[in-house]
Design an enzyme around this catalytic site. Structure first.
Site, PDB file in Angstrom:
ATOM      1  N   ARG D  91      36.787  30.753  36.631  1.00 48.26           N
ATOM      2  CA  ARG D  91      37.207  31.920  37.417  1.00 48.26           C
ATOM      3  C   ARG D  91      36.917  31.709  38.911  1.00 48.26           C
ATOM      4  O   ARG D  91      37.651  32.210  39.765  1.00 48.26           O
ATOM      5  CB  ARG D  91      36.533  33.201  36.914  1.00 48.26           C
ATOM      6  CG  ARG D  91      36.957  33.639  35.504  1.00 48.26           C
ATOM      7  CD  ARG D  91      38.443  33.739  35.301  1.00 48.26           C
ATOM      8  NE  ARG D  91      38.829  34.152  33.954  1.00 48.26           N
ATOM      9  CZ  ARG D  91      39.019  33.309  32.928  1.00 48.26           C
ATOM     10  NH1 ARG D  91      38.853  32.017  33.057  1.00 48.26           N
ATOM     11  NH2 ARG D  91      39.393  33.783  31.746  1.00 48.26           N
ATOM     12  N   GLU D  94      39.675  29.445  40.085  1.00 49.58           N
ATOM     13  CA  GLU D  94      40.912  30.218  40.234  1.00 49.58           C
ATOM     14  C   GLU D  94      40.894  31.066  41.508  1.00 49.58           C
ATOM     15  O   GLU D  94      41.888  31.139  42.231  1.00 49.58           O
ATOM     16  CB  GLU D  94      41.106  31.108  39.001  1.00 49.58           C
ATOM     17  CG  GLU D  94      42.438  31.845  38.989  1.00 49.58           C
ATOM     18  CD  GLU D  94      42.644  32.627  37.699  1.00 49.58           C
ATOM     19  OE1 GLU D  94      42.801  32.007  36.631  1.00 49.58           O
ATOM     20  OE2 GLU D  94      42.637  33.878  37.752  1.00 49.58           O
ATOM     21  N   SER D 117      30.428  25.578  56.740  1.00 54.43           N
ATOM     22  CA  SER D 117      29.659  24.449  56.208  1.00 54.43           C
ATOM     23  C   SER D 117      29.280  24.702  54.751  1.00 54.43           C
ATOM     24  O   SER D 117      28.916  25.822  54.374  1.00 54.43           O
ATOM     25  CB  SER D 117      28.385  24.236  57.019  1.00 54.43           C
ATOM     26  OG  SER D 117      27.632  23.164  56.482  1.00 54.43           O
TER      27      SER D 117
END
Lengths: 149, 149, 149, 149, 149, 149, 149, 149, 149, 149
Positions: D91, D94, D117
């Site tokens: 997830r 995604e 960073s």
């Protein structure tokens, strides 16, 4: 100090014991009073078992404590990609490849922008007798989740 | 001499006309008197339409003959891999990844060595009302085929 | 009959008009009265806009109707893998690679077996002043979903 | 002469001992007086521990010296790609796929040409109670670095 | 309304004009009073130019406004993987493959746990005369960043 | 009869002994009177050592003969791709991705059609003090080779 | 000056003309007095046609000279990998995956160390009536070539 | 409790015993009174043997019970991709790549929209004497399955 | 302002003109007084032509100036991976796969640690008559380069 | 019952014994009275040895019977892809990538539509003295096979 037996290894031991005792997955599911696909997937390493469930399986199959400990472990879910090309598994992959975009269109048409959950989700498999040859009927049943901010 | 319009392009034109006319996939399926998922998949390019079906769609949507010719074409089935990671499609991929080996075990246990056909096969999608949130119910229904020499 | 402008092409036109008018994404979000990341992602093609939103954007940016139609379209979500190696995007990929397994452990420890939803989900980005150099603070906020049969 | 225990193997031993003693990752973080995600990631092999930290962990968990030596080792950071498709980790992947390009646009808009960073960086996870279901809130917090010659 | 010319296309136009006018990259860098590698990379699409720089390049090369607009655009950095196997580029890839782990060890030994920044970073290329054949000397020069929470 | 210890395993034993004795790579390079990066790369398995060098290393680190034999072996050069995504190594990959095409243009402009050799080649790493943070300076130095039939 | 029409494009034009005229591949093969699979593969771009054959096809299908020129061109053989996952093609891939190692064993057992040529090779397809459903019978027929120095 | 011997390991033991006894695959097939390709594939792990078959093989080859148990196991079918590039196997892959699209066209022309089953399927290999060099003749024979809803 | 014609497109135009005029590659090589393989590779886009060579080719083939300009361009060398599986090219790939490690051993044995240069390199192809069938003889001839610091 | 030693392991034992005895590949080839590249490739596992050859090698190198048995085994040919990026091997890959399409054109021009066999094939390597540095000369010599139905 030893690491916990991997769930893959534990699943292989469960399966070996199951086969040697002539037990079906259905029998194990009944023994656990749990859904059939859930039980099979869990024992193959895709779901954690509760302490009670793990104990029940290992007593039935006379498996050592290390298996019980492993079955309770939180899994990393997923399947070795090599297994996805086994023909019996691949037909599901093919069906998703052929019908996936259509299912997406129809979920959006019926429910709006969102998905079928694969978490709040269950799956069932049945044999449906048919004079032209019995059929495998697999039902995916997941809660609709809409994109929501 | 021009090549036949690709089924991907024909599908995009069907979809554009469908949306602009405010028609659902369900309405198109009803117009063709064909199953809902089949109709959607076919119009997106995964199944050939008969001449009668192609004509009916193009008349309804006022699409040119080139679309009709394309819809009748035999497809090369499959989906652009890029679309398989769309979240709505991916949940089906994930479910197959998590439950594929369990389904394989249970097909073998119930039917013997073989597969669920993805050819002699249909698929259906329903909404099931549920107080905790309605559910997407997708049924894969394929003939069992056993390994047979 | 023409197909609907792709959401990628529509997003490129929105972005061109935005830059040429000297408008920020923040200004567009304010114009739509919508969250900043949502607005940016939606205009780049990751979320459908409502008819009202699409109209508001196209009027502000003097874009043609084809863009408006496209912005309302249901997207296929995802990003061209080539863009994932752009350094600004890649640092998020790297962070997930380095910390993903730790986040998984901690979600399971705090919530049990389940996931952070990426659907019932929002994301925010802020600048946090810091004497050693200002910081980019990105918050992922998703509903916990437990594995439930 | 033996090679140093791999950090993957050391992490598996730490985790086994942690589970068998019923200790949470939070308890280990508290024991080390270190941030929660840092501690979990470090013990799983993504950061080196100081000699003091490694000793403290191994004494608490009664682990042998080889584990202590390994925990202090400089890691090769990253995750087995197979683990990235576990649903709980995926997830995050995604979300980065869907929102990555938007985050890039907004970092450039707010800070100029540069990156967040992933080194001068920390990450935190919290549970936020919500009547519609508690939420997982993960914060990425990294110093802005501008492209500078 | 037209989208902004892609930076790849703009770079191809810059390069065509440069070649047709018989200008070197070094001449362009001098014209911009900017470092040589930076200038070349920027004109090939890896860095945004300032308005002044973009104007200066396009006036020198008599390029249209669309190129100028594109050169100022924020890039998505990276290279088509197909170009990475060109032998002149590949030797750098090979060097990183052969010496990467050694460089990692030595950065950690000299600086501690961290990285050479690729953002606060510059790169230079020189010819060094050598009786056995002149040498290509490329210097990577990046700020050390330590892992810091 | 036993196979020769792999250079990966030999490198792991060298590294373990080096760490346990508190020796730096620089100390090993000095002991061999060889360049720093060469020594580190060679001991990690990327270059063969002479019999004298291998003996000197193994005596210093009190390693068994099997390590000595392995260190002298001709290597198969290259790095496990999994290690290329370690952040410290990846920054070099990223720099080559961003600047590779520019370096190619400039090699052709300065030298003509050809490459920087990665064989008649050396590489050096230095720390350069800088008030804004010390810098990692890595120099690639290879003979120019022109395409010649 | 124009490049030669690609064999893919020529094949698409041949196929379009074939379908519009209601001609089968078998009819084209008969028209050319050539084997059925050879003819189909050749017209789809996998074999060069002789000048006489190309002329005969283009006269029959009333195709322009550019198609004739292309059909005579030496091809680059092979198939877009995307087409290999079409179910009708994939079953051949699957059969080779499942039975390839067995075929290898049996070729070595019967003929010695060598291969079935795919160049001095022909392939045929037949329908075999069967009361349980007609069968597709495909014969691969290639000269045995032994490893010979 | 031990896991069941993998079918790959069992196949390696069968093959070792077969070679050491100087037996051909044909002799094993005759011993089992089963088709030649089926027998070879099955013993290499691609099909389950019946209890009677597994016993017959292991008695003939004097293999231990663990092999017998493994041979009866339901396989995960497929081949290590590394083996697909062995030249003897690769020629089949190449033939499918060159002729796959033609076979697809001809199956559709002769049978309609559907596939050659790879499940209700058998395969045979013969030597056909030929004065220009004997030929390997491999026949794929599968039931036609039409797309049927 | 137009970009320079790509070398792929220029090569396609050269090849079309060559075929339409009935000229062989050998005739072009003779016209340029250049080696055969070099000429063919260069005209297909793998080497830059000198101004004189490019002019000579384009005059002979009556090609426009844009082709001449492109032929002089510095190439990005390499081949579309799709073309590497064409059977005529693939046999070279296969030979390198089968014999590559042996060639490496023998280069090291004869020359020491180093490589055959692919830059200071030429390649030739000859037909060698043979009563059992004429043979293709391809010679790779590259300068030995030793690893040298 | 034990499986047959893998050819990779057998090759590693042959190589270890060869190095420890200070024997060259050329000496082994002479001992077998076989071509140099063939011998090296065969002992590394790419060709089966005859019983006489295997015995001769194992007696010379004092290797156990298990090695002899393995050397006679029919191989699965090919190379671990990881080894293909070793610089000494990669230069051959690069040469095929740069010159493969030209070799294909010239084989078709000289011989017609077909391939250079990689089975009826031999390969030789020589050192050619050259005042500018000695050269590696590798000759691929394969029978021409024309596409023949």
């Amino acid at each position: 100090m030893t690491p916990i037996l991997s769930k893959t290894d534990a699943g292989a031991l469960v399966n070996a014991a199951r086969i040697r005792r002539g037990l079906t997955w259905a029998a194990l599911a009944e023994h656990l009073d749990a859904p059939l696909v859930w039980t099979t997937a869990a024992l193959l390493g895709q779901h954690p078992l509760t302490a009670v469930q793990a104990k029940a399986v290992c007593e039935l199959l006379e498996l050592e404590d290390a298996v019980e400990e492993s079955l309770r472990l939180q899994p990393s879910r997923g399947t070795d990609p090599a297994l996805m090309s086994d023909p019996t598994v691949y037909r599901f992959v093919e069906a998703v490849t052929v019908y996936g975009p259509a299912l997406k269109e129809l979920i959006h048409e019926e429910f709006g922008d969102g998905i079928m959950s694969a978490i709040n989700f269950n799956i069932d498999i049945k044999r449906r007798p048919d004079p032209d040859g019995d059929r495998v009927v697999v039902t995916f049943d997941g809660k609709f989740l809409d994109y929501k901010w």
